[in-house]
Design an enzyme around this catalytic site. Structure first.
Site, PDB file in Angstrom:
ATOM      1  CB  CYS A 144       8.222   0.650  -1.387  1.00  0.00           C
ATOM      2  SG  CYS A 144       8.273  -0.529  -2.730  1.00  0.00           S
ATOM      3  CG  HIS A 183      11.588   3.624  -1.322  1.00  0.00           C
ATOM      4  ND1 HIS A 183      10.786   2.812  -2.077  1.00  0.00           N
ATOM      5  CD2 HIS A 183      11.426   4.875  -1.819  1.00  0.00           C
ATOM      6  CE1 HIS A 183      10.162   3.524  -2.994  1.00  0.00           C
ATOM      7  NE2 HIS A 183      10.536   4.787  -2.858  1.00  0.00           N
TER       8      HIS A 183
END
Length: 499
Positions: free
Chosen positions: A85, A146
């Site tokens: 991610c 993120h």
């Protein structure tokens, strides 16, 4: 809403839902044809190459994505820059390899940021949102960030005027943190927060509602900004990192592929809502929509199963440097500009969005730093003879260079040590592996011995990559540092109310 209607007929959940009809002749767009285009990037989480019907799925029903592919252009060699991610998301924001901007690894979190990390995307980096905001675009982000959960690293500090979503992965819950204990300081993780701009507004999220709520917010953002240029970054939370993804009641238990399929079919519905709204408002012909994923699916232990997604027919799992981790299903849609029903087989990447959007909006690409991406407008519009702008593409696992691609050739470099590898086994000697990833889509045939000259050429390019972007225990000459603060605080209702 043809794709939603078809899906509801298939699932048998028509009762209780209201379908808003879309006029066959949408009203004329309020803005003139000279207005720069809008941009929408839908970025799924851990969704694999073979998880949607346009890329071969036979278990997940995706009528809206079928429509998007029919009216737009599929990219079959579109790559992210990491199998996980955080580094992947750093590239889509900055137009750079994550190794370039220091977001590939850090000593506290490893390869992805954890809650309450002191690290994040450096405020000095120039994001695609900042470039477009400076050109007068309304910039909004809805979904999973993120790239840092502390105030200097949040979307609102990185060019987004509006942010609604969670600051990290949906699996980084307080319950998971308690199980981790001191590891990653898990015992300090807060309830999974939903944030509005820089404030936590909900602590402890019902993840079943995330796709539905994100979609409602995205439609609102489009409606509110239809008369001005806008950039909507829409990183979905699903299918996500949990073994059983989440979905709302209308989709839960309705697919043929368990929770994974349920979540994908809701993502498909969500995409249909976006496309339908653009058509209804008459701004579809002035809006570029890109649909893709942040990396390939992790896949189940039994790789023939689709219960945790599939990257077939590509080789390997997400979280690695396999083709199945880096090559992601991608569709671009822009009526009257992108040719309908076409396919691009040239290598392109998420790093290309920043320079391409900059050129389309007549903004300037930063010249005071290295930007690794390229303007891919000729490939997007199907210009005859257009070729990939990449002389070389690098596959890193954190700080280790594992593979290099040039043209159709992908070379896995011989390695003595590695933490994870899609082809090599620990304790065994390794030798160069060369695959033609165009003709050998599943990376089954190592042809290194038949093409020693290509192996030699790619080994030279690998050394150039190491000198530039670094390698294990070897800093690169052109790497930049991540952001870092002292004394990070957990994002909670209490702590963010003090900001």
């Amino acid at each position: 809403m043809k794709c939603l209607w078809n899906l509801l007929l298939l699932t048998g959940v028509m009762s209780g839902l209201v379908l808003e009809s879309v006029s066959a002749e949408p009203k004329q767009a309020a803005a003139s044809h000279h207005q720069p285009p809008n941009f929408i990037v839908i970025f799924c989480d851990n969704l694999g190459y073979g998880d949607i019907e346009p890329f071969g799925s036979t278990v997940n029903r995706t009528p809206c994505l079928n429509r998007m592919a029919r009216e737009g252009r599929k990219f079959t060699h579109f790559c992210v820059t990491a199998g996980v991610c955080t580094p992947s998301r750093a590239s889509i924001m900055t137009g750079c390899y994550s190794q370039r901007v220091g977001m590939h690894w850090n000593p506290r979190d490893g390869q992805v940021l954890r809650p309450i990390s002191p690290y994040g995307l450096h405020p000095d980096e120039i994001t695609v949102a900042e470039i477009l905001k400076d050109k007068g675009y309304k910039t909004g982000m809805i979904g999973k960030w993120h790239l840092g959960d502390q105030p200097p690293f949040l979307p609102t500090a990185q060019g987004f005027e509006y942010f609604y979503g969670i600051p990290y992965s949906d699996d980084m819950t307080q319950a998971v943190g308690k199980r981790l204990g001191e590891r990653f300081e898990g015992n300090q993780w807060p309830p999974l927060p939903v944030m509005l701009n820089d404030k936590v507004i909900e602590a402890g999220v019902d993840r079943n509602l995330l796709t539905k709520q994100y979609t409602e917010k995205a439609v609102e953002f489009i409606e509110q900004n239809q008369d001005q240029p806008f950039f909507l970054y829409f990183p979905q939370a699903m299918p996500g990192s949990t073994q059983k993804p989440f979905s709302s009641e209308a989709f839960r238990g309705k697919s043929k592929n368990g929770p994974w399929g349920d979540s994908i079919e809701e993502l498909d519905w969500s995409t249909g809502q976006i496309l339908d709204k653009l058509v209804e408002l008459g701004i579809d012909q002035n809006t570029l929509v890109i649909w893709t994923s942040d990396n390939g699916s992790p896949m189940a232990r039994n790789m023939a199963s689709t219960e945790r997604g599939t990257n077939n027919p590509l080789h390997g799992r997400g979280y690695t440097t396999a083709e199945g981790a880096f090559r992601v299903p991608t569709i671009m849609w822009w009526p009257k500009t992108i040719p309908a029903g076409t396919v691009c087989e040239e290598l392109t990447t998420t790093m290309d969005l920043l320079p391409t959007f900059a050129h389309l909006s007549k903004a300037k690409v930063p010249t005071d730093r290295i930007i690794d991406g390229h303007d891919i407008r000729p490939l997007m519009v199907g210009k005859a003879g257009a070729k990939t702008p990449y002389d070389v593409f690098y596959y890193y696992a954190m700080d280790q260079l594992q593979a290099v691609r040039k043209g159709p050739w992908k070379l896995f470099l011989p390695l003595k040590n590695f933490s994870r590898h899609p082809h090599f086994k620990k304790g065994e000697s390794s030798k160069p592996l060369l695959f033609n990833v165009v003709t050998d889509i599943s990376s089954e045939h190592n042809v290194a011995e038949q093409h020693p000259e290509i192996v030699k050429e790619l080994m030279i390019l690998a050394e150039k990559g190491r000198a530039d972007l670094g390698d294990t225990n070897r800093p690169g000459a052109n790497q930049r540092k991540p952001g870092k603060i002292e004394n990070p605080l957990p994002p909670t209702l209490e702590t963010t109310s003090r900001n």
